[in-house]
Design a protein around this motif. Structure first.
Motif, PDB file in Angstrom:
ATOM      1  N   SER A 163      59.394   9.508  29.890  1.00 50.16           N
ATOM      2  CA  SER A 163      60.729   9.540  30.487  1.00 50.16           C
ATOM      3  C   SER A 163      60.804   8.457  31.551  1.00 50.16           C
ATOM      4  O   SER A 163      59.795   8.115  32.167  1.00 50.16           O
ATOM      5  CB  SER A 163      61.000  10.915  31.119  1.00 50.16           C
ATOM      6  N   SER A 164      62.006   7.924  31.769  1.00 45.70           N
ATOM      7  CA  SER A 164      62.217   6.953  32.838  1.00 45.70           C
ATOM      8  C   SER A 164      62.909   7.605  34.032  1.00 45.70           C
ATOM      9  O   SER A 164      63.226   6.933  35.005  1.00 45.70           O
ATOM     10  CB  SER A 164      63.057   5.782  32.324  1.00 45.70           C
ATOM     11  N   ILE A 165      63.120   8.910  33.959  1.00 46.11           N
ATOM     12  CA  ILE A 165      63.797   9.641  35.038  1.00 46.11           C
ATOM     13  C   ILE A 165      62.729  10.262  35.934  1.00 46.11           C
ATOM     14  O   ILE A 165      62.046  11.220  35.542  1.00 46.11           O
ATOM     15  CB  ILE A 165      64.741  10.712  34.461  1.00 46.11           C
ATOM     16  N   THR A 166      62.573   9.716  37.137  1.00 39.90           N
ATOM     17  CA  THR A 166      61.495  10.129  38.032  1.00 39.90           C
ATOM     18  C   THR A 166      61.461  11.638  38.280  1.00 39.90           C
ATOM     19  O   THR A 166      60.381  12.243  38.190  1.00 39.90           O
ATOM     20  CB  THR A 166      61.557   9.343  39.352  1.00 39.90           C
ATOM     21  N   PRO A 167      62.589  12.303  38.579  1.00 36.78           N
ATOM     22  CA  PRO A 167      62.505  13.751  38.796  1.00 36.78           C
ATOM     23  C   PRO A 167      61.992  14.516  37.570  1.00 36.78           C
ATOM     24  O   PRO A 167      61.244  15.488  37.711  1.00 36.78           O
ATOM     25  CB  PRO A 167      63.945  14.158  39.124  1.00 36.78           C
ATOM     26  N   ARG A 168      62.369  14.086  36.350  1.00 38.82           N
ATOM     27  CA  ARG A 168      61.869  14.774  35.144  1.00 38.82           C
ATOM     28  C   ARG A 168      60.366  14.561  35.016  1.00 38.82           C
ATOM     29  O   ARG A 168      59.630  15.485  34.650  1.00 38.82           O
ATOM     30  CB  ARG A 168      62.576  14.251  33.880  1.00 38.82           C
ATOM     31  N   ILE A 169      59.894  13.345  35.304  1.00 39.65           N
ATOM     32  CA  ILE A 169      58.451  13.069  35.248  1.00 39.65           C
ATOM     33  C   ILE A 169      57.719  13.959  36.243  1.00 39.65           C
ATOM     34  O   ILE A 169      56.705  14.587  35.918  1.00 39.65           O
ATOM     35  CB  ILE A 169      58.152  11.583  35.535  1.00 39.65           C
ATOM     36  N   GLN A 170      58.235  14.032  37.461  1.00 37.95           N
ATOM     37  CA  GLN A 170      57.591  14.846  38.502  1.00 37.95           C
ATOM     38  C   GLN A 170      57.565  16.318  38.119  1.00 37.95           C
ATOM     39  O   GLN A 170      56.583  17.017  38.370  1.00 37.95           O
ATOM     40  CB  GLN A 170      58.300  14.649  39.843  1.00 37.95           C
ATOM     41  N   GLU A 171      58.639  16.802  37.503  1.00 38.01           N
ATOM     42  CA  GLU A 171      58.672  18.199  37.079  1.00 38.01           C
ATOM     43  C   GLU A 171      57.610  18.477  36.015  1.00 38.01           C
ATOM     44  O   GLU A 171      56.932  19.513  36.058  1.00 38.01           O
ATOM     45  CB  GLU A 171      60.063  18.546  36.541  1.00 38.01           C
ATOM     46  N   HIS A 173      54.864  16.726  35.679  1.00 34.18           N
ATOM     47  CA  HIS A 173      53.573  16.631  36.362  1.00 34.18           C
ATOM     48  C   HIS A 173      53.222  17.957  37.035  1.00 34.18           C
ATOM     49  O   HIS A 173      52.080  18.425  36.938  1.00 34.18           O
ATOM     50  CB  HIS A 173      53.577  15.493  37.378  1.00 34.18           C
ATOM     51  N   THR A 174      54.192  18.580  37.696  1.00 32.28           N
ATOM     52  CA  THR A 174      53.932  19.883  38.322  1.00 32.28           C
ATOM     53  C   THR A 174      53.585  20.923  37.261  1.00 32.28           C
ATOM     54  O   THR A 174      52.643  21.717  37.423  1.00 32.28           O
ATOM     55  CB  THR A 174      55.145  20.344  39.150  1.00 32.28           C
ATOM     56  N   PHE A 175      54.318  20.926  36.166  1.00 30.67           N
ATOM     57  CA  PHE A 175      54.052  21.813  35.036  1.00 30.67           C
ATOM     58  C   PHE A 175      52.629  21.575  34.515  1.00 30.67           C
ATOM     59  O   PHE A 175      51.868  22.516  34.259  1.00 30.67           O
ATOM     60  CB  PHE A 175      55.105  21.552  33.953  1.00 30.67           C
ATOM     61  N   THR A 176      52.241  20.302  34.391  1.00 33.43           N
ATOM     62  CA  THR A 176      50.908  19.938  33.906  1.00 33.43           C
ATOM     63  C   THR A 176      49.826  20.408  34.869  1.00 33.43           C
ATOM     64  O   THR A 176      48.790  20.928  34.446  1.00 33.43           O
ATOM     65  CB  THR A 176      50.816  18.416  33.685  1.00 33.43           C
ATOM     66  N   VAL A 177      50.062  20.243  36.159  1.00 30.63           N
ATOM     67  CA  VAL A 177      49.110  20.730  37.168  1.00 30.63           C
ATOM     68  C   VAL A 177      48.888  22.233  36.988  1.00 30.63           C
ATOM     69  O   VAL A 177      47.753  22.710  36.989  1.00 30.63           O
ATOM     70  CB  VAL A 177      49.597  20.395  38.600  1.00 30.63           C
ATOM     71  N   HIS A 178      49.964  22.976  36.817  1.00 26.22           N
ATOM     72  CA  HIS A 178      49.828  24.425  36.632  1.00 26.22           C
ATOM     73  C   HIS A 178      49.092  24.759  35.338  1.00 26.22           C
ATOM     74  O   HIS A 178      48.224  25.649  35.329  1.00 26.22           O
ATOM     75  CB  HIS A 178      51.201  25.088  36.656  1.00 26.22           C
ATOM     76  N   LEU A 179      49.410  24.055  34.253  1.00 23.14           N
ATOM     77  CA  LEU A 179      48.681  24.284  33.000  1.00 23.14           C
ATOM     78  C   LEU A 179      47.195  24.011  33.178  1.00 23.14           C
ATOM     79  O   LEU A 179      46.344  24.783  32.707  1.00 23.14           O
ATOM     80  CB  LEU A 179      49.233  23.377  31.897  1.00 23.14           C
ATOM     81  N   MET A 180      46.863  22.899  33.843  1.00 25.02           N
ATOM     82  CA  MET A 180      45.454  22.540  34.054  1.00 25.02           C
ATOM     83  C   MET A 180      44.733  23.606  34.866  1.00 25.02           C
ATOM     84  O   MET A 180      43.622  24.021  34.513  1.00 25.02           O
ATOM     85  CB  MET A 180      45.345  21.179  34.740  1.00 25.02           C
ATOM     86  N   CYS A 181      45.343  24.034  35.958  1.00 29.65           N
ATOM     87  CA  CYS A 181      44.699  25.024  36.814  1.00 29.65           C
ATOM     88  C   CYS A 181      44.467  26.340  36.067  1.00 29.65           C
ATOM     89  O   CYS A 181      43.395  26.934  36.156  1.00 29.65           O
ATOM     90  CB  CYS A 181      45.549  25.271  38.064  1.00 29.65           C
ATOM     91  N   GLU A 182      45.483  26.776  35.333  1.00 28.97           N
ATOM     92  CA  GLU A 182      45.344  28.038  34.595  1.00 28.97           C
ATOM     93  C   GLU A 182      44.277  27.927  33.506  1.00 28.97           C
ATOM     94  O   GLU A 182      43.456  28.828  33.317  1.00 28.97           O
ATOM     95  CB  GLU A 182      46.691  28.425  33.975  1.00 28.97           C
ATOM     96  N   TYR A 183      44.250  26.806  32.811  1.00 29.20           N
ATOM     97  CA  TYR A 183      43.283  26.605  31.734  1.00 29.20           C
ATOM     98  C   TYR A 183      41.865  26.466  32.297  1.00 29.20           C
ATOM     99  O   TYR A 183      40.902  26.993  31.720  1.00 29.20           O
ATOM    100  CB  TYR A 183      43.687  25.387  30.915  1.00 29.20           C
ATOM    101  N   ILE A 184      41.706  25.793  33.423  1.00 30.44           N
ATOM    102  CA  ILE A 184      40.390  25.679  34.066  1.00 30.44           C
ATOM    103  C   ILE A 184      39.867  27.070  34.405  1.00 30.44           C
ATOM    104  O   ILE A 184      38.702  27.400  34.133  1.00 30.44           O
ATOM    105  CB  ILE A 184      40.461  24.787  35.324  1.00 30.44           C
ATOM    106  N   GLU A 185      40.716  27.897  35.008  1.00 33.06           N
ATOM    107  CA  GLU A 185      40.274  29.252  35.341  1.00 33.06           C
ATOM    108  C   GLU A 185      39.895  30.030  34.084  1.00 33.06           C
ATOM    109  O   GLU A 185      38.900  30.756  34.086  1.00 33.06           O
ATOM    110  CB  GLU A 185      41.378  29.994  36.108  1.00 33.06           C
ATOM    111  N   LYS A 186      40.651  29.859  33.026  1.00 32.91           N
ATOM    112  CA  LYS A 186      40.359  30.564  31.770  1.00 32.91           C
ATOM    113  C   LYS A 186      39.021  30.100  31.191  1.00 32.91           C
ATOM    114  O   LYS A 186      38.225  30.920  30.714  1.00 32.91           O
ATOM    115  CB  LYS A 186      41.479  30.339  30.772  1.00 32.91           C
ATOM    116  N   LEU A 187      38.744  28.802  31.250  1.00 35.63           N
ATOM    117  CA  LEU A 187      37.495  28.278  30.707  1.00 35.63           C
ATOM    118  C   LEU A 187      36.282  28.666  31.553  1.00 35.63           C
ATOM    119  O   LEU A 187      35.203  28.925  31.020  1.00 35.63           O
ATOM    120  CB  LEU A 187      37.572  26.752  30.607  1.00 35.63           C
ATOM    121  N   LEU A 188      36.437  28.695  32.882  1.00 38.40           N
ATOM    122  CA  LEU A 188      35.295  28.885  33.752  1.00 38.40           C
ATOM    123  C   LEU A 188      35.027  30.343  34.139  1.00 38.40           C
ATOM    124  O   LEU A 188      33.917  30.667  34.558  1.00 38.40           O
ATOM    125  CB  LEU A 188      35.456  28.061  35.035  1.00 38.40           C
TER     126      LEU A 188
END
Length: 194
Positions: A163-171, A173-188
């Protein structure tokens, strides 16, 4: 006004659909496994970004060191964006382009993971940091936007929000951060939620 809000919501839904059918989810899964391997091997996660991306880096580190959804032991993560004395010292003595690479020089160890967050993929201070991290044997993940910029070819694991729309990219990114954190906890850790 309601029509405008509907357009924004439709943009977000469309972008999520694009990510769902693209290679983004596979790349995200690979990145999370890299992060889990790093943490299981005694490494740490280092993060950096500018502006809103700095807030995302700080947010990610807080969720890893504190907790996300599970009551579990603390894990090592450091945002390189949060110490104004260090940033202003490096910026004054070496220039703003070195504020993250200089910190990695002193803090990063082989086996760590560095996450660079940039909506454009063109931030010189993050480009230098990625290069420094790789010289030290640190795996690099880029949370990027647009076409990924220069950083898409530098990062070991570029995750590009198309996307070229900065707010959509940031949203996303926040979604991705949450997915990563949840998946890390699930794996570890077991699925014993707090």
């Amino acid at each position: 006004m309601q029509k405008y809000l509907k357009e924004i919501i439709d943009q977000k839904i469309e972008l999520l659909e694009v990510l769902r059918i693209s290679n983004y989810m596979n790349q995200l899964e690979e990145a999370v496994h890299d992060l889990a391997d790093c943490l299981m091997s005694g490494g740490k996660i280092l993060l950096a970004g500018n502006g809103g991306s700095a807030a995302d880096a700080q947010h990610f580190a807080a969720e890893i060191v504190g907790r996300f959804m599970m009551d579990r032991k603390s894990l090592p993560a450091v945002s390189l964006c949060v110490d104004p004395s260090v940033i202003s010292c490096i910026g004054n003595d070496y220039g703003f382009d070195c504020v993250f690479s200089r910190q990695l020089e002193g803090l990063a160890d082989r086996g760590d993971v560095f996450i660079a967050i940039s909506t454009s993929g063109k931030s010189e201070n993050l480009i230098r940091a990625v290069k420094n991290a790789q010289e030290k044997g640190v795996l690099t993940i880029g949370l990027l936007g647009n076409d990924g910029g220069i950083m898409k070819d530098l990062c070991d694991r570029p995750l590009i929000v198309p996307s070229s729309i900065t707010p959509r990219i940031q949203e996303i990114h926040t979604f991705t951060v949450h997915l990563m954190c949840e998946y890390i906890e699930k794996l570890l850790f077991d699925q014993c939620e707090a």
